[in-house]
Motif scaffolding. Structure first.
Motif, PDB file in Angstrom:
ATOM      1  N   SER A  95       0.872  -1.171   0.000  1.00  0.00           N
ATOM      2  CA  SER A  95       0.000   0.000   0.000  1.00  0.00           C
ATOM      3  C   SER A  95       0.915   1.228   0.000  1.00  0.00           C
ATOM      4  O   SER A  95       2.136   1.088   0.131  1.00  0.00           O
ATOM      5  N   PRO A  96       0.365   2.409  -0.115  1.00  0.00           N
ATOM      6  CA  PRO A  96       1.230   3.600  -0.115  1.00  0.00           C
ATOM      7  C   PRO A  96       2.081   3.752   1.151  1.00  0.00           C
ATOM      8  O   PRO A  96       3.175   4.306   1.085  1.00  0.00           O
ATOM      9  N   ASP A  97       1.596   3.250   2.285  1.00  0.00           N
ATOM     10  CA  ASP A  97       2.322   3.419   3.543  1.00  0.00           C
ATOM     11  C   ASP A  97       3.001   2.155   4.062  1.00  0.00           C
ATOM     12  O   ASP A  97       4.007   2.232   4.764  1.00  0.00           O
ATOM     13  N   ASP A  98       2.442   0.987   3.756  1.00  0.00           N
ATOM     14  CA  ASP A  98       2.905  -0.262   4.363  1.00  0.00           C
ATOM     15  C   ASP A  98       3.163  -1.346   3.331  1.00  0.00           C
ATOM     16  O   ASP A  98       2.625  -1.321   2.223  1.00  0.00           O
ATOM     17  N   LEU A  99       3.968  -2.314   3.763  1.00  0.00           N
ATOM     18  CA  LEU A  99       4.205  -3.538   2.995  1.00  0.00           C
ATOM     19  C   LEU A  99       3.845  -4.707   3.896  1.00  0.00           C
ATOM     20  O   LEU A  99       4.050  -4.656   5.107  1.00  0.00           O
ATOM     21  N   VAL A 100       3.322  -5.762   3.303  1.00  0.00           N
ATOM     22  CA  VAL A 100       3.073  -6.996   4.042  1.00  0.00           C
ATOM     23  C   VAL A 100       3.987  -8.049   3.438  1.00  0.00           C
ATOM     24  O   VAL A 100       4.040  -8.220   2.213  1.00  0.00           O
ATOM     25  N   LEU A 101       4.733  -8.731   4.317  1.00  0.00           N
ATOM     26  CA  LEU A 101       5.700  -9.725   3.879  1.00  0.00           C
ATOM     27  C   LEU A 101       5.479 -11.041   4.594  1.00  0.00           C
ATOM     28  O   LEU A 101       4.893 -11.078   5.676  1.00  0.00           O
ATOM     29  N   VAL A 102       5.971 -12.107   3.987  1.00  0.00           N
ATOM     30  CA  VAL A 102       6.044 -13.418   4.629  1.00  0.00           C
ATOM     31  C   VAL A 102       7.505 -13.845   4.606  1.00  0.00           C
ATOM     32  O   VAL A 102       8.293 -13.366   3.785  1.00  0.00           O
ATOM     33  N   THR A 103       7.853 -14.759   5.504  1.00  0.00           N
ATOM     34  CA  THR A 103       9.221 -15.268   5.566  1.00  0.00           C
ATOM     35  C   THR A 103       9.280 -16.658   4.966  1.00  0.00           C
ATOM     36  O   THR A 103       8.267 -17.339   4.844  1.00  0.00           O
ATOM     37  N   GLU A 104      10.478 -17.059   4.619  1.00  0.00           N
ATOM     38  CA  GLU A 104      10.648 -18.454   4.211  1.00  0.00           C
ATOM     39  C   GLU A 104      10.599 -19.320   5.454  1.00  0.00           C
ATOM     40  O   GLU A 104      10.727 -18.835   6.574  1.00  0.00           O
ATOM     41  N   THR A 105      10.415 -20.603   5.273  1.00  0.00           N
ATOM     42  CA  THR A 105      10.300 -21.504   6.421  1.00  0.00           C
ATOM     43  C   THR A 105      11.652 -21.880   7.010  1.00  0.00           C
ATOM     44  O   THR A 105      11.711 -22.360   8.135  1.00  0.00           O
ATOM     45  N   GLY A 106      12.727 -21.688   6.283  1.00  0.00           N
ATOM     46  CA  GLY A 106      14.057 -22.008   6.784  1.00  0.00           C
ATOM     47  C   GLY A 106      14.814 -20.749   7.163  1.00  0.00           C
ATOM     48  O   GLY A 106      14.348 -19.631   6.941  1.00  0.00           O
ATOM     49  N   ALA A 107      15.991 -20.930   7.740  1.00  0.00           N
ATOM     50  CA  ALA A 107      16.820 -19.788   8.132  1.00  0.00           C
ATOM     51  C   ALA A 107      18.277 -20.219   8.213  1.00  0.00           C
ATOM     52  O   ALA A 107      18.587 -21.411   8.332  1.00  0.00           O
ATOM     53  N   TRP A 108      19.156 -19.244   8.146  1.00  0.00           N
ATOM     54  CA  TRP A 108      20.600 -19.462   8.200  1.00  0.00           C
ATOM     55  C   TRP A 108      21.188 -18.707   9.384  1.00  0.00           C
ATOM     56  O   TRP A 108      20.728 -17.615   9.708  1.00  0.00           O
ATOM     57  N   ASP A 121      18.258 -20.070  -7.589  1.00  0.00           N
ATOM     58  CA  ASP A 121      17.082 -20.306  -8.435  1.00  0.00           C
ATOM     59  C   ASP A 121      15.767 -20.341  -7.648  1.00  0.00           C
ATOM     60  O   ASP A 121      14.693 -20.436  -8.229  1.00  0.00           O
ATOM     61  N   LEU A 122      15.821 -20.314  -6.331  1.00  0.00           N
ATOM     62  CA  LEU A 122      14.657 -20.242  -5.434  1.00  0.00           C
ATOM     63  C   LEU A 122      13.785 -21.498  -5.456  1.00  0.00           C
ATOM     64  O   LEU A 122      12.704 -21.505  -4.873  1.00  0.00           O
ATOM     65  N   ALA A 123      14.240 -22.566  -6.108  1.00  0.00           N
ATOM     66  CA  ALA A 123      13.431 -23.778  -6.265  1.00  0.00           C
ATOM     67  C   ALA A 123      13.097 -24.440  -4.928  1.00  0.00           C
ATOM     68  O   ALA A 123      12.023 -25.030  -4.791  1.00  0.00           O
ATOM     69  N   ASP A 124      13.968 -24.349  -3.937  1.00  0.00           N
ATOM     70  CA  ASP A 124      13.751 -25.033  -2.666  1.00  0.00           C
ATOM     71  C   ASP A 124      13.129 -24.143  -1.592  1.00  0.00           C
ATOM     72  O   ASP A 124      12.992 -24.570  -0.444  1.00  0.00           O
ATOM     73  N   ILE A 125      12.746 -22.927  -1.935  1.00  0.00           N
ATOM     74  CA  ILE A 125      12.219 -21.997  -0.946  1.00  0.00           C
ATOM     75  C   ILE A 125      10.732 -22.245  -0.732  1.00  0.00           C
ATOM     76  O   ILE A 125       9.947 -22.304  -1.672  1.00  0.00           O
ATOM     77  N   GLU A 126      10.352 -22.416   0.542  1.00  0.00           N
ATOM     78  CA  GLU A 126       8.944 -22.536   0.925  1.00  0.00           C
ATOM     79  C   GLU A 126       8.612 -21.349   1.814  1.00  0.00           C
ATOM     80  O   GLU A 126       9.411 -20.947   2.661  1.00  0.00           O
ATOM     81  N   TRP A 127       7.421 -20.799   1.630  1.00  0.00           N
ATOM     82  CA  TRP A 127       7.026 -19.600   2.350  1.00  0.00           C
ATOM     83  C   TRP A 127       6.065 -19.930   3.475  1.00  0.00           C
ATOM     84  O   TRP A 127       5.180 -20.770   3.327  1.00  0.00           O
ATOM     85  N   ASP A 128       6.230 -19.250   4.600  1.00  0.00           N
ATOM     86  CA  ASP A 128       5.345 -19.393   5.754  1.00  0.00           C
ATOM     87  C   ASP A 128       4.214 -18.378   5.598  1.00  0.00           C
ATOM     88  O   ASP A 128       4.355 -17.214   5.952  1.00  0.00           O
ATOM     89  N   GLU A 129       3.095 -18.825   5.052  1.00  0.00           N
ATOM     90  CA  GLU A 129       1.958 -17.941   4.785  1.00  0.00           C
ATOM     91  C   GLU A 129       1.164 -17.619   6.054  1.00  0.00           C
ATOM     92  O   GLU A 129       0.267 -16.784   6.038  1.00  0.00           O
ATOM     93  N   ASN A 130       1.483 -18.288   7.175  1.00  0.00           N
ATOM     94  CA  ASN A 130       0.731 -18.091   8.416  1.00  0.00           C
ATOM     95  C   ASN A 130       1.104 -16.805   9.146  1.00  0.00           C
ATOM     96  O   ASN A 130       0.280 -16.252   9.869  1.00  0.00           O
ATOM     97  N   GLU A 131       2.325 -16.357   9.008  1.00  0.00           N
ATOM     98  CA  GLU A 131       2.756 -15.145   9.705  1.00  0.00           C
ATOM     99  C   GLU A 131       2.931 -14.024   8.687  1.00  0.00           C
ATOM    100  O   GLU A 131       3.808 -14.070   7.835  1.00  0.00           O
ATOM    101  N   LYS A 132       2.099 -13.021   8.786  1.00  0.00           N
ATOM    102  CA  LYS A 132       2.172 -11.845   7.910  1.00  0.00           C
ATOM    103  C   LYS A 132       2.861 -10.731   8.701  1.00  0.00           C
ATOM    104  O   LYS A 132       2.456 -10.406   9.810  1.00  0.00           O
ATOM    105  N   ILE A 133       3.882 -10.156   8.119  1.00  0.00           N
ATOM    106  CA  ILE A 133       4.673  -9.129   8.784  1.00  0.00           C
ATOM    107  C   ILE A 133       4.450  -7.802   8.057  1.00  0.00           C
ATOM    108  O   ILE A 133       4.617  -7.720   6.837  1.00  0.00           O
ATOM    109  N   THR A 134       4.080  -6.781   8.807  1.00  0.00           N
ATOM    110  CA  THR A 134       3.865  -5.460   8.232  1.00  0.00           C
ATOM    111  C   THR A 134       5.077  -4.585   8.511  1.00  0.00           C
ATOM    112  O   THR A 134       5.551  -4.502   9.644  1.00  0.00           O
TER     113      THR A 134
END
Length: 158
Positions: A95-108, A121-134
């Motif tokens: 939106s003009p003021d905010d962004l909503v993001l999700v994280t991948e399920t893994g971390a380093w 290539d991003l082929a192995d990336i899975e997204w955590d759709e349950n947590e929305k981050i503004t």
């Protein structure tokens, strides 16, 4: 007089050695494949103007970021909780003021792992759709300056 010259020469050599050692630690900035996608290192430019991908983020943009700063989730490796981890985030709404993001399920444990994933290539990336981050757009420059957002990528055609 000779000892004074010798001392000056030794001091000059020491200064030169320190300068060479400092320069040896410098690494040139990374370059991406501009034909396929736009990738930019924002941490190296945090003192200059904001990277265009982060100045005008769009839905579908990807960030390599410090997930532990943004996410309320717990991150562990081999049963031990890690305080700081890095991974990918994806802009899913803007939106003009905010962004909503999700994280991948893994971390380093180190940011280079997230950077490698972002540039891959991003082929192995899975997204955590349950947590929305503004994230407020006005906060992005500060997050880059703090090293919370490390690098951004916009896929061609997105």
């Amino acid at each position: 007089m000779i000892q004074l010259r010798r001392a000056r020469l030794l001091l000059a050599l020491l200064s030169l050695s320190v300068a060479v050692a400092m320069l040896a630690g410098c690494k040139p900035g990374a370059t991406g494949d501009a034909g396929r996608n736009a990738t930019a290192s924002t941490a190296a430019r945090s003192t200059g103007p904001l990277d265009p991908l982060l100045a005008e983020p769009q839905v579908g943009d990807l960030w390599a970021a410090e997930l532990s700063h943004f996410s309320g989730g717990e991150f562990s490796q081999n049963g031990k909780e890690r305080e700081t981890v890095y991974g990918l985030m994806k802009v899913i709404d803007a939106s003009p003021d905010d962004l909503v993001l999700v994280t991948e399920t893994g971390a380093w444990p180190k940011k280079q792992g997230a950077i490698n994933d972002l540039r891959g290539d991003l082929a192995d990336i899975e997204w955590d759709e349950n947590e929305k981050i503004t994230v407020r757009r006005s906060e992005i420059a500060g997050l880059v300056g703090e090293g919370r957002i490390v690098e951004a990528r916009r896929l061609a055609g997105d």
